[in-house]
Each structure stands twice: as structure tokens, then as C-alpha cells.
Write a protein that holds these residues in place. Sequence first.
Motif, short mmCIF file in Angstrom:
data_model
loop_
_atom_site.label_atom_id
_atom_site.label_comp_id
_atom_site.label_asym_id
_atom_site.label_seq_id
_atom_site.Cartn_x
_atom_site.Cartn_y
_atom_site.Cartn_z
N PHE A 286 3.78 -15.65 -38.78
CA PHE A 286 3.09 -16.76 -38.12
C PHE A 286 3.45 -18.09 -38.79
O PHE A 286 3.68 -19.10 -38.12
CB PHE A 286 1.58 -16.54 -38.17
CG PHE A 286 0.78 -17.63 -37.51
CD1 PHE A 286 0.67 -17.68 -36.13
CD2 PHE A 286 0.16 -18.61 -38.27
CE1 PHE A 286 -0.05 -18.69 -35.51
CE2 PHE A 286 -0.57 -19.63 -37.65
CZ PHE A 286 -0.67 -19.66 -36.27
N GLU A 287 3.52 -18.07 -40.12
CA GLU A 287 3.87 -19.28 -40.86
C GLU A 287 5.27 -19.76 -40.51
O GLU A 287 5.51 -20.95 -40.27
CB GLU A 287 3.76 -19.02 -42.36
CG GLU A 287 4.11 -20.24 -43.21
CD GLU A 287 4.16 -19.89 -44.68
OE1 GLU A 287 5.16 -19.27 -45.09
OE2 GLU A 287 3.21 -20.23 -45.40
N GLU A 288 6.24 -18.83 -40.48
CA GLU A 288 7.62 -19.20 -40.16
C GLU A 288 7.73 -19.75 -38.75
O GLU A 288 8.48 -20.70 -38.49
CB GLU A 288 8.53 -17.98 -40.32
CG GLU A 288 8.73 -17.56 -41.77
CD GLU A 288 9.61 -16.34 -41.88
OE1 GLU A 288 10.04 -15.83 -40.82
OE2 GLU A 288 9.87 -15.89 -43.00
N MET A 289 6.96 -19.17 -37.81
CA MET A 289 7.03 -19.59 -36.42
C MET A 289 6.42 -20.97 -36.22
O MET A 289 6.94 -21.81 -35.47
CB MET A 289 6.33 -18.57 -35.53
CG MET A 289 6.34 -18.90 -34.05
SD MET A 289 5.59 -17.59 -33.06
CE MET A 289 3.88 -17.67 -33.63
N CYS A 290 5.30 -21.25 -36.89
CA CYS A 290 4.54 -22.47 -36.61
C CYS A 290 4.81 -23.61 -37.58
O CYS A 290 4.69 -24.78 -37.22
CB CYS A 290 3.05 -22.16 -36.62
SG CYS A 290 2.55 -21.00 -35.33
N PHE A 291 5.14 -23.30 -38.82
CA PHE A 291 5.19 -24.36 -39.83
C PHE A 291 6.56 -24.57 -40.46
O PHE A 291 6.88 -25.67 -40.86
CB PHE A 291 4.18 -24.06 -40.94
CG PHE A 291 2.77 -23.96 -40.44
CD1 PHE A 291 2.09 -25.09 -40.04
CD2 PHE A 291 2.14 -22.74 -40.34
CE1 PHE A 291 0.79 -25.01 -39.56
CE2 PHE A 291 0.84 -22.65 -39.87
CZ PHE A 291 0.16 -23.78 -39.48
N SER A 292 7.34 -23.54 -40.58
CA SER A 292 8.59 -23.69 -41.34
C SER A 292 9.75 -23.00 -40.63
O SER A 292 10.34 -22.07 -41.15
CB SER A 292 8.42 -23.13 -42.75
OG SER A 292 8.01 -21.77 -42.69
N GLY A 293 10.05 -23.46 -39.41
CA GLY A 293 11.18 -22.91 -38.69
C GLY A 293 12.48 -23.26 -39.39
O GLY A 293 12.52 -24.16 -40.24
N PRO A 294 13.56 -22.55 -39.10
CA PRO A 294 14.83 -22.82 -39.77
C PRO A 294 15.35 -24.21 -39.47
O PRO A 294 15.08 -24.79 -38.42
CB PRO A 294 15.76 -21.74 -39.21
CG PRO A 294 15.14 -21.33 -37.91
CD PRO A 294 13.67 -21.47 -38.11
N VAL A 295 16.10 -24.76 -40.42
CA VAL A 295 16.74 -26.06 -40.23
C VAL A 295 17.62 -26.01 -38.99
O VAL A 295 18.43 -25.10 -38.83
CB VAL A 295 17.59 -26.42 -41.47
CG1 VAL A 295 18.45 -27.64 -41.17
CG2 VAL A 295 16.70 -26.68 -42.67
N PHE A 296 17.43 -26.98 -38.09
CA PHE A 296 18.26 -27.04 -36.88
C PHE A 296 19.26 -28.18 -37.04
O PHE A 296 18.91 -29.37 -36.93
CB PHE A 296 17.40 -27.26 -35.64
CG PHE A 296 18.19 -27.24 -34.35
CD1 PHE A 296 18.80 -26.08 -33.91
CD2 PHE A 296 18.33 -28.39 -33.59
CE1 PHE A 296 19.54 -26.06 -32.73
CE2 PHE A 296 19.06 -28.38 -32.41
CZ PHE A 296 19.67 -27.21 -31.98
#
Length: 417
Positions: A286-296
Amino acid sequence: MKTLCILGFLVSSWLFVSAQKQSMKIYGKIFDAATDSTISNAYIKIGEGKAGVSSDKNGNFSFIINSFPLKITISHVAYEEQKIILHEPAKNGLKIQMKPSSKLVKEVVISSEKVQNLTKKKLFAVNDYEFSGQDILMLVYDYNFSEKKNPWLVLMNSYGDTICKNFIGKDGSLFKDCTDQIHLITKNEAWQIFIDEKKITLAHPTEKKAFFNAMEPCIASIGTNYFLKKYSHGQQVLNYIIANTNDTSYETMRVIADHAGLKMLVSRNRFFAMGANPPTDADLRFEEMCFSGPVFAPLCRLDDEILIFNFVDSKLEFYSPEGIHEKDILINFHKSSHWKEEIISDERCKKVYTLFVRDGISSLREINLENGKLMQTIKIPKFKFIEKIKINDNKLYFLYRKTASDELKAIYVMSLE
């Protein structure tokens, strides 16, 4: 680990080339005699045997021989076959002009509709597609056959005419690697797809995980230089690496870091160090999805130039084929509402587009590569929630089904001129 795998692949390629240095290299380019445009996927048969090579997307080909004279036969489904006897290497390479086949010449009717369904007259459900030169390779379910006699690989030209097809009986998807080779990805394997002399064949099956470990990091290639991608620090740091197959060297070309995301990771680690309960797997997802997505910050190739769309620092970066930084221009369109994290390139026309979606309707905006500004809006009318948008030779392609219950997902095309 991924970088080591792909470097192993590149080193193997280099060793193979090095072993052939004592032989003679024949190279050249294939053109349309009527239009002088280059021809991709022409097949060059070497001698009287079955060995041969195909021309790449720019019409280039090369192969190694040991002696002269040598007969080569050049063929393509849309052109007349041509035979040439070589007595010595051409100083500046071969320039081969092919005449269009009279059997395939037909009247082209320009539709008054802006958007056309390329598979309208076919009982196809298109699962996936990729460009093979100017032709379209599709993975389809053909409703003319039973479930046991599906799916098929179908090669179609840009007018919707079927060039050739082959039953494969394997569900999956298509993947184009950084050398523009197309692969069929099934549940457990990756198969390389060959298109030669009016037929489509599968070869060299590789275990799926091993294939992606080796090939997925590779984003683009120019000559012997390969451009690789690697994430670190919870996907908040993106490293671009350039590897060369001639000397097997590699070095970091660019590092892009999302400092806000890195601070969030540091704060989380401090919180855990204070004795709080460690997060569950669901918490981390949930954290990766909402707060810290990969650098685009996608990298793309346009002819002999590398572009990095650095949305973290709001700039478009230009690099030479050797990975040398040339210039930057500022960009800010990614801060606009309804913008989607997607960059779509038309390599044949050296153009780049970005995507906006509002209420399910997609709009494209061409990016001015001189000043970073967006140009006119290209709206795709009456088609909601389209899929797999691609642009090739000033034409926009996408997959679409009319209703959620409609099984016949089709390929549509729209001219951008």
C-alpha cells in the motif's frame, strides 16, 4: 543481478563477433525502387543453402562469408524476388532496390472517417500487437476456428491486409526487446519470433524469469552501445547504464533520485527503529502504491539520439550515442491536470507525444523537442478507455472493444497528418 545477466548476454555477443574477425563482412541496405524508402524484414538468402538474414527496421543487413563468388537471393512478400552474384565486397556497401510485386498492387480507398477499424472484416479478438517494420504483428483469437485451434500470430500491413499467419496454440503476450526483436511471452517461457519468406515461426524458448532478468533492463541500443535501467533505494533512485559490446565496458550514464521519496524512506526507518511494530507485506504494498512509486524518468531513442524525460527535475535531457550529455531543456507539462505517465515515440518520424486522459477519453499532445512545450491537442473521439496506444509513421494505433461484453477487441488506426 539483472545488470549482470544482461552484461553476460552482451559479452557473449561480443565474443561471437570477435571470433569472426578473419572472415569478410558483407553489408548493405534495401530500398523500394519506386519510393526510395527503406524496406524492413526483407530476407537475404546466402548461397544455395537455407542460411540467411533479415533486414532491420531501417533496411540494413549484414553477414559474414569466407569466399567469393557468392549468390544471394533477396525476397519480401510485397516485392519481386531478386538474385545477385557477388565477386568482391562493395566499397560502400550494397544498395539493393526492389520492385513492388504486381500481385499485391490494389486501389487504396481513403475513408471519410478519421478513425478506421483495421480488423473490421476479420473475426479476430486481438490480444496484443507490435510493429515489425511498417507491418503489424498481432496475437489473435480467430473465431473462424475452435478454441483448440487458437491463438494465432498474424502479420498484417498498415491497410489491414493479412500478409501471413501461423497457428501457435500458446496464450500470452508480445514483447519487443531493445534490439527490436519480438518475442512471444507465455506462462513459463519466452519464444523468439521470426518472420521470413511468408511465414512466422517460433524458436529458442527460454525460461520466462531468466529471459526478463536478462532483457528487461535493456531499454534501447545504438550500434554496439546498450542502455540499461536499474532501480535502487526502494525504487526512489533510477540508474541508467551504458554497456558496450566491443570492449565489454560499462559505466553509469545518469542517476536520477526522488529526494522526497528518499526522505520518506528515512522517516519510515526511524519510525521502525523506535520500536513500532514492523509493517506487514500488505502495508508495504500500500505504501509503495500510494506514497513512494518508482521514479518515472523514461529513456527513449530517436534515430541516433537518446532522450531522458527527467520528470523529477522537470527537464528533458539529450545524450549522444556514446552516452555523452549534450543539452537540457525545461519541461513542465507533467504538472498539468489529467496528465498520464506515458511517453509515446514515433521513431520513424522522430516525434514524441505524451498522453492526457479525462473521463475515459484520451488526448495526445506532441512535445516540441526544441523548447519542451506541448503542441496541438489530438483528441481521440468517441472511444473510451482505449488500450496499448502506439504511433508509427504519423499514424496512431490502439486496441478497443465497443462494449465491456464485446469479445472482439480490434485494432484501430488514425492518421495524425
